[in-house]
Design a protein around this motif. Structure first.
Motif, PDB file in Angstrom:
ATOM      1  N   GLY A 131      28.985  46.625  35.953  1.00 52.15           N
ATOM      2  CA  GLY A 131      29.985  46.913  36.962  1.00 52.15           C
ATOM      3  C   GLY A 131      30.114  48.406  37.145  1.00 52.15           C
ATOM      4  O   GLY A 131      29.125  49.109  37.225  1.00 52.15           O
ATOM      5  N   GLY A 132      31.336  48.885  37.192  1.00 52.91           N
ATOM      6  CA  GLY A 132      31.560  50.313  37.315  1.00 52.91           C
ATOM      7  C   GLY A 132      32.229  50.684  38.616  1.00 52.91           C
ATOM      8  O   GLY A 132      32.738  49.840  39.351  1.00 52.91           O
ATOM      9  N   ARG A 133      32.221  51.955  38.907  1.00 52.86           N
ATOM     10  CA  ARG A 133      32.996  52.502  40.010  1.00 52.86           C
ATOM     11  C   ARG A 133      32.643  51.897  41.358  1.00 52.86           C
ATOM     12  O   ARG A 133      33.489  51.771  42.242  1.00 52.86           O
ATOM     13  N   HIS A 134      31.392  51.504  41.563  1.00 53.06           N
ATOM     14  CA  HIS A 134      30.965  51.022  42.867  1.00 53.06           C
ATOM     15  C   HIS A 134      30.893  49.494  42.949  1.00 53.06           C
ATOM     16  O   HIS A 134      30.425  48.950  43.941  1.00 53.06           O
ATOM     17  N   THR A 135      31.356  48.818  41.921  1.00 55.11           N
ATOM     18  CA  THR A 135      31.379  47.361  41.942  1.00 55.11           C
ATOM     19  C   THR A 135      32.536  46.881  42.816  1.00 55.11           C
ATOM     20  O   THR A 135      33.668  47.311  42.615  1.00 55.11           O
ATOM     21  N   PRO A 136      32.299  46.019  43.779  1.00 57.22           N
ATOM     22  CA  PRO A 136      33.420  45.555  44.607  1.00 57.22           C
ATOM     23  C   PRO A 136      34.345  44.619  43.827  1.00 57.22           C
ATOM     24  O   PRO A 136      33.911  43.937  42.893  1.00 57.22           O
ATOM     25  N   LEU A 137      35.606  44.622  44.205  1.00 59.49           N
ATOM     26  CA  LEU A 137      36.550  43.662  43.659  1.00 59.49           C
ATOM     27  C   LEU A 137      36.240  42.298  44.253  1.00 59.49           C
ATOM     28  O   LEU A 137      36.252  42.119  45.475  1.00 59.49           O
ATOM     29  N   GLU A 138      35.971  41.329  43.401  1.00 58.50           N
ATOM     30  CA  GLU A 138      35.539  40.023  43.863  1.00 58.50           C
ATOM     31  C   GLU A 138      36.730  39.155  44.273  1.00 58.50           C
ATOM     32  O   GLU A 138      37.865  39.385  43.835  1.00 58.50           O
ATOM     33  N   PRO A 139      36.510  38.137  45.104  1.00 59.41           N
ATOM     34  CA  PRO A 139      37.588  37.206  45.434  1.00 59.41           C
ATOM     35  C   PRO A 139      38.006  36.395  44.213  1.00 59.41           C
ATOM     36  O   PRO A 139      37.277  36.314  43.215  1.00 59.41           O
ATOM     37  N   VAL A 140      39.175  35.791  44.295  1.00 56.62           N
ATOM     38  CA  VAL A 140      39.716  35.069  43.142  1.00 56.62           C
ATOM     39  C   VAL A 140      38.877  33.856  42.766  1.00 56.62           C
ATOM     40  O   VAL A 140      38.952  33.380  41.625  1.00 56.62           O
ATOM     41  N   ASP A 141      38.081  33.344  43.696  1.00 49.68           N
ATOM     42  CA  ASP A 141      37.273  32.155  43.403  1.00 49.68           C
ATOM     43  C   ASP A 141      35.806  32.495  43.171  1.00 49.68           C
ATOM     44  O   ASP A 141      34.931  31.628  43.311  1.00 49.68           O
ATOM     45  N   ALA A 142      35.522  33.744  42.815  1.00 46.92           N
ATOM     46  CA  ALA A 142      34.136  34.124  42.526  1.00 46.92           C
ATOM     47  C   ALA A 142      33.635  33.394  41.286  1.00 46.92           C
ATOM     48  O   ALA A 142      34.395  33.134  40.355  1.00 46.92           O
ATOM     49  N   TYR A 148      38.110  24.172  31.943  1.00 47.15           N
ATOM     50  CA  TYR A 148      39.423  23.683  32.374  1.00 47.15           C
ATOM     51  C   TYR A 148      39.617  23.763  33.877  1.00 47.15           C
ATOM     52  O   TYR A 148      40.672  23.405  34.395  1.00 47.15           O
ATOM     53  N   GLY A 149      38.617  24.280  34.600  1.00 41.97           N
ATOM     54  CA  GLY A 149      38.735  24.414  36.046  1.00 41.97           C
ATOM     55  C   GLY A 149      39.395  25.703  36.488  1.00 41.97           C
ATOM     56  O   GLY A 149      39.889  25.787  37.616  1.00 41.97           O
ATOM     57  N   LEU A 150      39.378  26.733  35.635  1.00 41.06           N
ATOM     58  CA  LEU A 150      40.012  28.009  35.934  1.00 41.06           C
ATOM     59  C   LEU A 150      38.968  29.036  36.360  1.00 41.06           C
ATOM     60  O   LEU A 150      37.899  29.134  35.760  1.00 41.06           O
ATOM     61  N   TYR A 151      39.298  29.825  37.373  1.00 37.96           N
ATOM     62  CA  TYR A 151      38.383  30.824  37.912  1.00 37.96           C
ATOM     63  C   TYR A 151      38.777  32.227  37.435  1.00 37.96           C
ATOM     64  O   TYR A 151      39.959  32.540  37.284  1.00 37.96           O
ATOM     65  N   GLY A 152      37.770  33.069  37.230  1.00 40.02           N
ATOM     66  CA  GLY A 152      37.998  34.471  36.973  1.00 40.02           C
ATOM     67  C   GLY A 152      38.626  34.786  35.636  1.00 40.02           C
ATOM     68  O   GLY A 152      39.280  35.828  35.489  1.00 40.02           O
ATOM     69  N   MET A 153      38.414  33.958  34.633  1.00 38.73           N
ATOM     70  CA  MET A 153      39.047  34.194  33.339  1.00 38.73           C
ATOM     71  C   MET A 153      38.371  35.306  32.544  1.00 38.73           C
ATOM     72  O   MET A 153      38.900  35.768  31.538  1.00 38.73           O
TER      73      MET A 153
END
Length: 225
Positions: A131-142, A148-153
């Motif tokens: 990752g790092g400074r130029h990594t985009p912030l991903e959507p919550v369902d990436a 358990y069916g949880l995203y982004g843990m």
């Protein structure tokens, strides 16, 4: 308004912490957590916008950044106090008593039923871990959900927990429903960070921040009894 999507996390024992990580994760120990529910996703900008409009609460400092304010991205920059203000508002609006998870609940939920594994999916980092400074912030369902069916843990943002942070708490914490100390200077947080050099975080990894701080890789997720 609709209630946020949550999934039940069953009561039971799990192995919390790590013997291979930093001192504040040791020693790995068997912990019981009562049944609870966890938000399927981190709270999104779309959801937080409803709260801001309804309550007049001040937006977080990154709210107008076009790289960080897409509706399906996690809201970033709320302080621990802001997160609790949202939770109080939402709980009253929909008639359900939401709260922040404890550290133990957050780790159990992140593991997704895979005890003793480093990440929600296993022990190896994926190929796109950098990752790092130029990594985009991903959507919550990436990415795919955990067991358990949880995203982004393990990715996205560090998520505030209810506990005060104590780096040595594991040595004296009870084995059933452990919580942090009754007071402190920093609040615990769990989860990954879109702006770290490695954006995925191990299930046992701990972080902490003063409750009034607002960082662009901090957000939160709901829990309820």
């Amino acid at each position: 308004m609709n209630k946020p999507a949550t999934v039940p996390i069953p009561a039971g024992w799990f192995w919390m912490g790590s013997n291979d990580g930093p001192e504040n994760e040791r020693l790995m120990r068997r912990v019981w957590v009562d049944a609870f529910e966890m938000g399927v996703f981190a709270v999104s900008n779309r959801e937080y916008a409803v709260f801001l409009e309804a309550s007049g609460h001040e937006p977080p400092p990154f709210y107008d950044d076009p790289k960080l304010n897409a509706p399906n991205q996690p809201v970033v920059g709320p302080s621990w106090h802001d997160a609790n203000a949202y939770i109080e508002w939402l709980s009253e609006a929909v008639g359900t008593a939401y709260r922040l998870p404890t550290e133990a609940e957050r780790e159990k939920a992140a593991r997704g039923g895979l005890d003793r594994r480093a990440y929600p999916w296993g022990d190896a980092l994926p190929a796109n871990a950098e990752g790092g400074r130029h990594t985009p912030l991903e959507p919550v369902d990436a990415y795919a959900p955990n067991g358990y069916g949880l995203y982004g843990m393990a990715s996205g943002v560090h998520e505030w927990c209810s506990d005060w942070f104590d780096p040595n708490s594991y040595a004296s914490a009870p084995e059933r429903n452990p919580r942090g100390p009754s007071a402190g200077e920093r609040k615990a947080a769990r989860g990954g960070s879109w702006r770290h050099s490695v954006r995925f975080t191990r299930c046992a990894a701990r972080s902490a921040l003063a409750p009034d701080k607002q960082f662009s890789d901090f957000g939160f997720r709901l829990a309820l009894d």
